[in-house]
Scaffold this motif. Sequence first.
Motif, PDB file in Angstrom:
ATOM      1  N   SER A  32       0.811  -1.221   0.000  1.00  0.00           N
ATOM      2  CA  SER A  32       0.000   0.000   0.000  1.00  0.00           C
ATOM      3  C   SER A  32       0.844   1.272   0.000  1.00  0.00           C
ATOM      4  O   SER A  32       0.444   2.295  -0.564  1.00  0.00           O
ATOM      5  CB  SER A  32      -0.948   0.005   1.206  1.00  0.00           C
ATOM      6  N   ASP A  90      -5.336   0.988   5.398  1.00  0.00           N
ATOM      7  CA  ASP A  90      -5.515   0.189   4.179  1.00  0.00           C
ATOM      8  C   ASP A  90      -6.207  -1.128   4.480  1.00  0.00           C
ATOM      9  O   ASP A  90      -6.025  -2.109   3.782  1.00  0.00           O
ATOM     10  CB  ASP A  90      -4.163  -0.066   3.513  1.00  0.00           C
ATOM     11  N   ARG A 117      -3.803   5.742  -3.675  1.00  0.00           N
ATOM     12  CA  ARG A 117      -4.427   4.806  -2.742  1.00  0.00           C
ATOM     13  C   ARG A 117      -5.947   4.896  -2.814  1.00  0.00           C
ATOM     14  O   ARG A 117      -6.637   3.885  -2.698  1.00  0.00           O
ATOM     15  CB  ARG A 117      -3.945   5.065  -1.324  1.00  0.00           C
TER      16      ARG A 117
END
Length: 214
Positions: free
Chosen positions: A12, A49, A18
């Motif tokens: 991530s 995440d 993102r």
Amino acid sequence: MTVAVIADIVGSRRLDDRSRTQRQIEETVEQVDAVLPVAVSPMRATFADEFQAVFDDLDDTLAWLLLLQLGLPEGVALRFGVGVGEVGEVDSATAAIADGPGWWRAREAIDEVHALQDRAVPRARTRIVGGHDEDVAMADRIRFANAYLLARDELVGAMSERARRLTYGRCLGRTQGSLAADEGITQSAVSQLLASSGAPSIIAGYTALTEASR
């Protein structure tokens, strides 16, 4: 049985966007829920995440997670920690999920996936952890499932995006001819790609996981 799942995005910190990746994951989750609606609490983003979901059957959980892996776009991958155990109630208004043994074990399972990836199994993506007080039958079931998942993750992780799409379609019973038409290739090319990617084993495993609900 209650099964808690924690998922986190692989790599991530290296993502260029993102937010876009999270949207892609959420869209794939919706697609999988539409074709295999087995989640008690659908997967949703929680913080950073991470994503969380709750199921009430281990086979359903593993079948659902396979479709999610196959359905993710190129360059997007998730790790899955699966915890067998009770969980608290889900607050649907805030997407906050209460504590409980299922979540502790799912967190432990995520840590085990990280450890596997850092050692000799870089394509490991899924791990199950049960309680120390599980009966012998359940402990064996989890152990065998973890062995299956190592092989499954290796095959899926080595697939091209097209091979994953085709495998996804075949898991859902689509014909090679209809998949070939969507891809703009011949049925022979579909057959060859499925065979060379190890898809028949993945499809057979999915069928075994879902046969009870068919």
